[in-house]
Enzyme design. Structure first.
Site, PDB file in Angstrom:
ATOM      1  N   GLU A  33       1.338  -1.187  -0.097  1.00 27.43           N
ATOM      2  CA  GLU A  33      -0.277  -0.230   0.078  1.00 27.43           C
ATOM      3  C   GLU A  33       0.989   1.542  -0.561  1.00 27.43           C
ATOM      4  OE1 GLU A  33      -3.268  -0.415  -0.611  1.00 27.43           O
ATOM      5  OE2 GLU A  33      -3.324  -2.246  -0.195  1.00 27.43           O
ATOM      6  N   TYR A 116      -6.598   6.648   4.177  1.00 30.76           N
ATOM      7  CA  TYR A 116      -6.545   5.752   2.881  1.00 30.76           C
ATOM      8  C   TYR A 116      -5.720   4.283   2.977  1.00 30.76           C
ATOM      9  CZ  TYR A 116      -5.418   2.224  -0.973  1.00 30.76           C
ATOM     10  OH  TYR A 116      -5.810   1.630  -1.744  1.00 30.76           O
ATOM     11  N   ASP A 134      -9.935   5.998  -2.677  1.00 30.41           N
ATOM     12  CA  ASP A 134      -8.800   6.546  -3.569  1.00 30.41           C
ATOM     13  C   ASP A 134      -8.918   7.546  -4.828  1.00 30.41           C
ATOM     14  OD1 ASP A 134      -9.233   4.485  -4.769  1.00 30.41           O
ATOM     15  OD2 ASP A 134      -7.821   3.934  -5.526  1.00 30.41           O
TER      16      ASP A 134
END
Length: 351
Positions: A33, A116, A134
């Site tokens: 991520e 996020y 996102d």
DNA sequence: AATTCGGGGTG
DNA sequence: CACCCAGAATT
């Protein structure tokens, strides 16, 4: 909910086979991520593979030096991600006994993890029903619901985060989150979305009103600022000079050749004057010439760097040098890295 | 609420 | 050329 059903059904048939989808190890999911923030999968994937190979777990990453982490990150940009990645690895390894927090709230406290990423890790690894928001989700939601609130404003964040959370299927938040992002990335694309085969064709507001190309709405940013960079590439025997960038700005903690930043393009005579005025360099420089005839224009999102590389031949370096064979060990901006790939110091020294 | 962080890819 | 990308931190 029918939205989730459409998304997950599409996802089951169309999802990409990606390495971080084969695990729920928070370390690997977290690493993926961070790498993928503002980065396309095609670009980030090889970095992920190299990081996992070199640092299979959080302790391996924690025990590395920042220099090595930055070197492995070289070329990916947004280098605060790499510095925060390393800091968080050390924190998790040494302060949290190697265990990542298991909630959004806990994850949010870690450096480099924002709204996020916290939602992504919490939902994927721990099943927490927190909706991810996102660029892909913004695009799908703005089109499907026909919302023209600008996405890059704090109001836009509130509106779309609430909407994303509202349509989240609490029964399987991981699959829902993965599906909505993948759908935005592969199907509801920025340009030329695949509306003709879209499972939402009958209910999408943007499609009904012919507004897919107008959504999402995004406020325009400022135009990039022009800057003039002059790198001094010293050559003395087999050595050159590299400096570590300090302070706050761009490329923090990466290495570069000594830099002279000017308000306009420099001529060789002006560089000569700079060198002559330098006490450290006086009488040691035998020749200065421009390596690249035309400026190399390095484009960042907020800056255009008009760059000249000056070759400076000297008898004696003014500070401690770095052997050319070791230069490739340093983490450098890709602007420097590209130069190094084309520059052969031995050819220059022969002449 | 705006700005600042990179670099690569697309049309 | 403008715009986008599995955003976060700082001002």
């Amino acid at each position: 909910m029918t939205i989730t059903k459409n998304l997950t059904s599409w996802y089951s048939n169309s999802k990409r086979d990606l390495p971080w989808r084969k695990t729920k190890d928070p370390y690997r999911v977290w690493l993926s991520e961070i790498i993928l923030q503002q980065t396309q999968i095609k670009q980030g994937l090889p970095y992920y593979e190299r990081f996992i190979l070199r640092f299979p777990n959080v302790y391996d990453l924690a025990n590395a030096s920042e220099e090595e982490v930055l070197k492995l990150w070289q070329g990916l940009g947004y280098y605060s991600r790499a510095r925060n990645l390393h800091a968080t690895a050390k924190y998790v390894a040494y302060e949290l006994n190697g265990q990542f927090p298991e909630t959004c709230g806990g994850l949010l406290k870690l450096k480099g993890i924002g709204d996020y990423t916290a939602s992504a890790i919490a939902s994927i690894c721990f099943g927490e029903p927190s909706a991810v928001l996102d660029g892909n989700v913004y695009r799908f939601l703005s089109r499907y619901f026909g919302i023209d609130t600008p996405i890059n404003t704090s109001q836009g964040f509130k509106v779309f985060k609430a909407l994303a959370q509202d349509i989240l299927d609490d029964r399987d938040p991981e699959k829902h989150n993965q599906a909505i992002m993948e759908f935005g990335a592969l199907h509801c694309t920025p340009t030329n979305p695949s509306c003709d085969t879209c499972p939402f064709q009958n209910t999408c507001v943007a499609f009904a009103e012919g507004k897919t190309s107008e959504l999402p709405v995004k406020l325009k940013g400022k135009k990039p600022e022009k800057k003039y960079f002059n790198f001094l590439v010293f050559l003395s025997d087999n050595e050159t000079i590299l400096e570590k960038r300090k302070g706050k700005g761009i490329w923090k903690n990466l290495f570069q050749f000594p830099l002279v930043e000017t308000s306009k393009s420099l001529k060789v005579q002006e560089v000569q004057v700079l060198v002559d005025q330098s006490e450290l360099l006086s009488n040691t420089v035998s020749e200065i010439y421009l390596y690249n005839e035309d400026d190399i224009v390095h484009k960042l999102s907020h800056r255009h760097l008009y760059t000249k590389f000056w070759i400076v031949l000297t008898d004696k370096l003014p500070v401690e040098g770095v052997n050319w064979d070791l230069v490739k060990k340093y983490a450098v901006p890709i602007l420097i890295g590209n130069f190094l790939e084309t520059f052969n110091f031995q050819e220059v020294l022969k002449e």
